[in-house]
Design a protein around this motif. Sequence first.
Motif, PDB file in Angstrom:
ATOM      1  N   LEU A 110       0.833  -1.202   0.000  1.00  0.00           N
ATOM      2  CA  LEU A 110       0.000   0.000   0.000  1.00  0.00           C
ATOM      3  C   LEU A 110       0.863   1.246   0.000  1.00  0.00           C
ATOM      4  O   LEU A 110       0.657   2.157  -0.798  1.00  0.00           O
ATOM      5  N   TRP A 111       1.848   1.302   0.894  1.00  0.00           N
ATOM      6  CA  TRP A 111       2.715   2.483   0.967  1.00  0.00           C
ATOM      7  C   TRP A 111       3.562   2.638  -0.281  1.00  0.00           C
ATOM      8  O   TRP A 111       3.835   3.762  -0.714  1.00  0.00           O
ATOM      9  N   ASP A 112       3.963   1.521  -0.900  1.00  0.00           N
ATOM     10  CA  ASP A 112       4.691   1.605  -2.171  1.00  0.00           C
ATOM     11  C   ASP A 112       3.807   2.203  -3.257  1.00  0.00           C
ATOM     12  O   ASP A 112       4.259   3.058  -4.035  1.00  0.00           O
ATOM     13  N   LEU A 113       2.547   1.779  -3.326  1.00  0.00           N
ATOM     14  CA  LEU A 113       1.624   2.338  -4.311  1.00  0.00           C
ATOM     15  C   LEU A 113       1.416   3.833  -4.098  1.00  0.00           C
ATOM     16  O   LEU A 113       1.407   4.613  -5.060  1.00  0.00           O
ATOM     17  N   VAL A 114       1.253   4.245  -2.852  1.00  0.00           N
ATOM     18  CA  VAL A 114       1.073   5.663  -2.542  1.00  0.00           C
ATOM     19  C   VAL A 114       2.320   6.452  -2.949  1.00  0.00           C
ATOM     20  O   VAL A 114       2.214   7.527  -3.562  1.00  0.00           O
ATOM     21  N   GLU A 115       3.504   5.921  -2.652  1.00  0.00           N
ATOM     22  CA  GLU A 115       4.750   6.603  -3.018  1.00  0.00           C
ATOM     23  C   GLU A 115       4.893   6.721  -4.532  1.00  0.00           C
ATOM     24  O   GLU A 115       5.241   7.782  -5.052  1.00  0.00           O
ATOM     25  N   ILE A 116       4.625   5.634  -5.245  1.00  0.00           N
ATOM     26  CA  ILE A 116       4.728   5.654  -6.703  1.00  0.00           C
ATOM     27  C   ILE A 116       3.800   6.718  -7.290  1.00  0.00           C
ATOM     28  O   ILE A 116       4.200   7.509  -8.152  1.00  0.00           O
ATOM     29  N   HIS A 117       2.580   6.751  -6.802  1.00  0.00           N
ATOM     30  CA  HIS A 117       1.612   7.733  -7.311  1.00  0.00           C
ATOM     31  C   HIS A 117       2.058   9.159  -6.983  1.00  0.00           C
ATOM     32  O   HIS A 117       1.970  10.048  -7.842  1.00  0.00           O
ATOM     33  N   ALA A 118       2.542   9.377  -5.777  1.00  0.00           N
ATOM     34  CA  ALA A 118       2.987  10.717  -5.376  1.00  0.00           C
ATOM     35  C   ALA A 118       4.166  11.182  -6.233  1.00  0.00           C
ATOM     36  O   ALA A 118       4.201  12.336  -6.675  1.00  0.00           O
ATOM     37  N   VAL A 119       5.124  10.307  -6.477  1.00  0.00           N
ATOM     38  CA  VAL A 119       6.286  10.672  -7.295  1.00  0.00           C
ATOM     39  C   VAL A 119       5.841  10.951  -8.731  1.00  0.00           C
ATOM     40  O   VAL A 119       6.291  11.930  -9.345  1.00  0.00           O
ATOM     41  N   ASN A 120       4.943  10.124  -9.259  1.00  0.00           N
ATOM     42  CA  ASN A 120       4.445  10.365 -10.614  1.00  0.00           C
ATOM     43  C   ASN A 120       3.737  11.712 -10.720  1.00  0.00           C
ATOM     44  O   ASN A 120       3.937  12.447 -11.689  1.00  0.00           O
ATOM     45  N   CYS A 121       2.915  12.036  -9.741  1.00  0.00           N
ATOM     46  CA  CYS A 121       2.219  13.334  -9.742  1.00  0.00           C
ATOM     47  C   CYS A 121       3.207  14.482  -9.669  1.00  0.00           C
ATOM     48  O   CYS A 121       3.060  15.485 -10.380  1.00  0.00           O
ATOM     49  N   PHE A 122       4.216  14.356  -8.823  1.00  0.00           N
ATOM     50  CA  PHE A 122       5.234  15.404  -8.710  1.00  0.00           C
ATOM     51  C   PHE A 122       5.966  15.574 -10.036  1.00  0.00           C
ATOM     52  O   PHE A 122       6.152  16.696 -10.510  1.00  0.00           O
ATOM     53  N   ASN A 123       6.384  14.467 -10.633  1.00  0.00           N
ATOM     54  CA  ASN A 123       7.116  14.541 -11.897  1.00  0.00           C
ATOM     55  C   ASN A 123       6.264  15.158 -12.999  1.00  0.00           C
ATOM     56  O   ASN A 123       6.766  15.981 -13.789  1.00  0.00           O
ATOM     57  N   GLU A 124       4.998  14.795 -13.058  1.00  0.00           N
ATOM     58  CA  GLU A 124       4.101  15.381 -14.050  1.00  0.00           C
ATOM     59  C   GLU A 124       3.950  16.884 -13.843  1.00  0.00           C
ATOM     60  O   GLU A 124       3.923  17.643 -14.804  1.00  0.00           O
ATOM     61  N   SER A 125       3.859  17.313 -12.591  1.00  0.00           N
ATOM     62  CA  SER A 125       3.727  18.753 -12.328  1.00  0.00           C
ATOM     63  C   SER A 125       4.997  19.496 -12.703  1.00  0.00           C
ATOM     64  O   SER A 125       4.939  20.626 -13.196  1.00  0.00           O
ATOM     65  N   GLN A 126       6.142  18.873 -12.518  1.00  0.00           N
ATOM     66  CA  GLN A 126       7.406  19.497 -12.916  1.00  0.00           C
ATOM     67  C   GLN A 126       7.489  19.631 -14.437  1.00  0.00           C
ATOM     68  O   GLN A 126       7.948  20.651 -14.952  1.00  0.00           O
ATOM     69  N   ILE A 127       7.047  18.613 -15.148  1.00  0.00           N
ATOM     70  CA  ILE A 127       7.035  18.661 -16.611  1.00  0.00           C
ATOM     71  C   ILE A 127       6.079  19.746 -17.089  1.00  0.00           C
ATOM     72  O   ILE A 127       6.418  20.539 -17.981  1.00  0.00           O
TER      73      ILE A 127
END
Length: 56
Positions: free
Chosen positions: A33-50
């Motif tokens: 569960l925590w891995d899924l939350v981390e993956i999603h959070a990092v993806n959202c951050f990276n998308e916002s940076q792009i």
Amino acid sequence: MDYANVPYAIAFAVTSGLATLHELQTVYGTEDLWDLVEIHAVNCFNESQIDHADRH
């Protein structure tokens, strides 16, 4: 409104489409569960940076 009977991380995973409640209850453990939350959070951050870089 907050979830009265569901921990926030579980609600986040389910509403984000990362896993179903059934999967979290039967297939995935707490660490998953925590891995899924981390993956999603990092993806959202990276998308916002792009998106931010594209606007500048």
